[in-house]
Design a protein around this motif. Structure first.
Motif, PDB file in Angstrom:
ATOM      1  N   LYS A 104       0.803  -1.214   0.000  1.00 34.26           N
ATOM      2  CA  LYS A 104       0.000   0.000   0.000  1.00 34.26           C
ATOM      3  C   LYS A 104       0.839   1.268   0.000  1.00 34.26           C
ATOM      4  O   LYS A 104       0.573   2.195  -0.760  1.00 34.26           O
ATOM      5  N   ASP A 113      -1.700  -2.061  -4.120  1.00 36.49           N
ATOM      6  CA  ASP A 113      -2.479  -3.038  -3.352  1.00 36.49           C
ATOM      7  C   ASP A 113      -3.878  -3.229  -3.925  1.00 36.49           C
ATOM      8  O   ASP A 113      -4.830  -3.514  -3.185  1.00 36.49           O
ATOM      9  N   ASN A 119      -6.620   6.198  -1.189  1.00 34.26           N
ATOM     10  CA  ASN A 119      -7.213   4.864  -1.154  1.00 34.26           C
ATOM     11  C   ASN A 119      -7.959   4.593  -2.443  1.00 34.26           C
ATOM     12  O   ASN A 119      -8.651   5.465  -2.974  1.00 34.26           O
ATOM     13  N   ASN A 169      -8.744   0.506   5.293  1.00 34.72           N
ATOM     14  CA  ASN A 169      -8.487  -0.590   4.365  1.00 34.72           C
ATOM     15  C   ASN A 169      -9.580  -1.629   4.472  1.00 34.72           C
ATOM     16  O   ASN A 169     -10.418  -1.594   5.382  1.00 34.72           O
TER      17      ASN A 169
END
Length: 821
Positions: A106, A122, A603, A659
């Motif tokens: 990540k 990721d 993200n 996550n």
């Protein structure tokens, strides 16, 4: 050197050093004071003049460490924790205690020639290392931990690992044929490069291989290859380079396998299950190759489990540098990658006694029989003695179609030096732009298999007490029913990233000061579909899968994607990153440095299907959910004189993380803290050389919104100390050496109950050159067949003593013949 210039990684200016010379510097264990770093910095710098932590591995070092994947290459980089237990890809990679709450890399970016393989390291079932291969095309691997990685690359505050390609400065090439001696693997590598004219050079290379791979699967699990090329035209004041890559490779993705654990959580003993080796077998089989399911459009399809991790990459790029006059230089890099393929592998949702599973699926009085294989139709009359272990595995087939992970990236920058106050001020400014597509379909199913090694496992049927089949040809459901029917999903989202950046560096005497700033902004746009979104969306239906006109019990559990009711994704993100450092040269051979940095990571797909994004309008429910920030401080001392080089760096980091983990259906929203000491050194005297590194890390969870009970615990799989060392000796026509990789214990989960034991593996190599240009080599990976556990699904020892864990591969020995020309 011949004045040939090459621009690699993210340096702002070209360096008057060839890739061959760079590889030679790295091979000599960084003892040459002209050793230059070029990855994730404003411009090329000598190590002793820079305020960052960087390591490099030459092409020769890649060969001698006997890696079986790029993740095993990364194990030899100090500060990097590379859990190389997934096969050719799907490794979990972390740096300096930064967490791996789910999977992939990540906070660490993987690059080829200074541009990211994927914008996000990721992506679920699309980790960046799946699409990366280390072969004869690689001149050098360079890695930066922390520091300016925050400002000279997007989404990589933890660091950057860059595979740098040969570009034809050195005339010639090589061809090598290799084979496994105790496992099935046949591979051919070749490369060639040189000058076509005084100003035009090229390089081309690649590999092809086929074999079962390092574990016994019962079929050729590894099959495919790669071809890369580049051509460079030099002109006064610069150059232009065109390059391309084609990768089409199949490799088994090794997921957790069953292992018996006795003792206590704090002092466990891991041992093989009878008939199944945790480091040499896999829950794959010659008899389990078909996955019957519905595709992304809800139409019947049969997918091949033997595809494994199947990356297909077709990319081309351009790199150029030229002058504008007045000392100004422009550097341009562009790459487009057409990326698709599949990730399909067997994950054990549960491993238990055959009778317990039969009762759970078929009720009291349920019976078992083989669904396929050489015993197809045979009743399993005594489940407790089945294969000598009495076990069955409830397998969820992680069948994920990678429709598109296309990536387009451009980085342009301008640089100039100014003479000010008796020193030199270097200015760099640029703009980075990328577009990352994530278009995938999750088509999971639920199978039932016995547990036996050698690639001989078979599917098993269950009948209830009335004799009615609960399964169909070994399939309990054409959905992830073992996971509660979740995860029949479709993603189709584009992520746009824009980032202006600038840096200033001032050198005066022995002091170097530098600062850099980056502003990332972008957006996510697209749709997602799946019953996990709620709102009455249906994910499981009855469907006549085999077309016989009868709905069987298993056919009442068929997963579908609710395509008519997708949810939008439409939000934006932005964040500032900065990095400031100082380096002071105490003497010609000694320097100290310090740096503070703040960087972010946007993200991507792991944020979706969770509480952070509205399923109504696609906007963020919480404005801070889109980006996780990392604050870091580091400082250290660097010494290099003659044949000895020593580097010591103390570090501190505070990390935010949100996550999602697919295997446990768990969301994370927490903060971490880590500090420690990173050591790296090398020594050379005559024919003997030693390179070594070690990282001590103290990490803990400092807050957790969703699970406060884990606050204060060490993050899962985070060892306190990891190390590597490679002594070797060159004598005449031969080279012999050993590569040690080790780790202390860690915990399987954040609850800090069950431990993963520490371990040390030994890789050995021998090279012999009987005549000029011919080399015979022998290498062994994990020479002593150590069981090295990198992760486990279970937080504590289950009542039945069966833990689902991933171990590194067992011993593999290979031999090769190489001809240079």
């Amino acid at each position: 050197m011949k004045g040939v210039t090459i621009l690699l990684a993210t340096s702002a200016i070209a360096l008057p050093v060839s890739a061959h010379a760079q590889a030679t510097d790295a091979a000599s264990a960084n003892t040459d004071t002209s050793d230059i770093i070029v990855t994730a910095v404003a411009r090329g710098q000598n190590k002793l003049d820079s305020s960052i932590s960087v390591s490099s591995l030459s092409a020769e070092q890649l060969q001698t460490s006997a890696p079986r994947s790029v993740a095993e290459v990364f194990r030899n980089i100090p500060g990097i924790r590379s859990e190389s237990s997934g096969g050719e890809g799907n490794a979990n990679i972390a740096v300096r205690g930064l967490p791996v709450a789910s999977g992939g890399a990540k906070f660490l970016q993987l690059q080829e020639d200074g541009l990211p393989v994927l914008e996000y390291g990721d992506i679920t079932f699309g980790n960046a290392d799946i699409f990366l291969r280390a072969d004869f095309n690689v001149a050098r691997v360079e890695a930066i931990r922390g520091g300016s990685a925050s400002t000279f690359a997007s989404n990589s505050p933890g660091g950057v690992i860059n595979l740098i390609s040969k570009t034809g400065e050195q005339e010639g090439g090589a061809i090598q044929a290799s084979t496994g001696l105790d496992y099935s693997d046949y591979r051919l590598d070749l490369d060639y490069g040189g000058h076509l004219t005084d100003s035009l050079r090229f390089h081309i290379g690649g590999f092809y291989r086929q074999g079962t791979g390092p574990r016994q699967a019962g079929y050729d699990g590894n099959k495919g290859g790669q071809l890369k090329f580049n051509i460079t035209k030099e002109f006064t004041g610069g150059y232009i380079r065109l390059y391309g890559k084609y990768l089409d490779d199949r490799a088994i993705g090794y997921l957790p396998n069953p292992v018996r654990v006795t003792g206590t959580n704090s002092n466990p003993h891991y041992e093989n299950i009878p008939g199944f080796s945790i480091n040499q077998d896999t829950l794959h089989s010659r008899y389990i190759t078909r996955n019957v399911t519905l595709d992304g459009n809800n139409n019947p399809v049969v997918d091949d489990i033997r595809d494994g991790q199947h990356p297909i990459v077709k990319s081309f790029g351009l790199e150029s540098q030229f002058g504008l006059g007045g000392g100004w230089q422009v550097t341009e890099r562009f790459r487009y990658s057409d990326i698709s393929g599949r990730f399909i592998s067997n994950f054990p949702s549960n491993v238990d006694s055959a009778s317990t599973i039969a009762t759970a699926l078929g009720g009291a009085g349920a019976t078992l029989s083989y669904a396929n294989g050489p015993k197809a139709g045979q009743i399993i009359s005594n489940p407790s003695t089945l294969n000598g272990n009495g076990l069955l595995a409830q397998i969820v087939v992680f069948d994920t179609k990678l429709n598109s992970l296309d990536n387009i990236t451009n980085d342009i920058r301008i640089t100039r030096d100014f003479a000010i106050g008796g020193g030199k001020l270097s200015f760099t400014a640029g703009f980075y732009k990328s577009r990352q597509t994530i278009d995938t379909d999750w088509l999971w199913t639920s199978l039932l298999s016995d547990v036996v090694g050698g690639g001989n496992a078979a599917l098993v049927n269950v009948r209830n007490a009335a004799g009615q089949l609960v399964t169909q040809d070994g399939a309990y459901a054409y959905a992830a029913s073992y996971f509660g029917g979740c995860c029949r999903r479709s993603y189709n989202v584009d992520y746009n990233t824009n980032a202006p950046f600038a840096s200033l560096s001032y050198e005066t005497g022995r002091l170097t000061l530098d600062g850099s700033l980056r502003y990332d902004f972008g957006n996510a746009q697209g749709t997602i579909a799946g019953s996990d979104l709620g709102g009455g969306r249906v994910g499981t239906i009855s469907y006549d899968i085999n077309g016989d006109g009868v709905i069987s019990d298993a056919e009442t559990r068929v997963g579908v994607i609710p395509l008519t009711n997708p949810a939008p994704v439409k939000y934006s993100f932005n964040y500032w990153s900065y990095s400031f450092g100082a380096n002071y040269r105490l003497a010609e051979y000694l320097a100290i440095f310090a740096r503070y940095s703040r960087g972010g990571r946007a993200n991507a797909d792991r944020l979706l299907f969770g509480p952070a994004v509205s399923t109504v309008d696609g906007h963020l429910v919480s404005s801070d959910a889109a980006v996780d920030m990392v604050d870091q401080a580091e400082g250290g001392i660097k010494y290099r004189s003659g044949g000895l080089a020593l580097y010591a760096t103390g570090f501190w980091a505070r990390t935010e993380e949100q996550n999602f983990e697919a295997t446990t259906q768990t969301f994370f929203n927490r903060k971490y803290r880590a500090y420690g000491l990173e050591l790296e050194g090398s020594y050379r005297m005559g024919g003997f050389s030693l390179t070594a590194g070690g990282t001590w890390t103290k990490a803990k969870i400092v807050s957790d919104v969703l699970n406060p009970a884990v606050v204060g615990n060490r993050p899962r799989r985070q060892a306190e100390f990891v190390f590597q060392a490679t002594p070797q000796y060159d004598f005449g026509p031969a080279t012999i050496g050993v590569n040690f990789i080790g780790t202390t214990s860690s915990y399987t989960q954040d609850t800090n109950q069950l431990k993963l034991p520490g371990y040390t593996t030994v890789n050995a190599f021998l090279q012999y050159r009987p005549i000029e240009r011919v080399q015979l080599s022998l290498n062994a990976n994990n020479l002593f067949n150590v069981k090295g556990f990198t992760e486990a699904e279970d937080a504590s020892i289950p009542a039945n003593g069966i833990v689902r864990a991933r171990s590194i591969n067992g011993r593999t020995v290979s031999a090769a013949v190489r001809l240079s020309f």
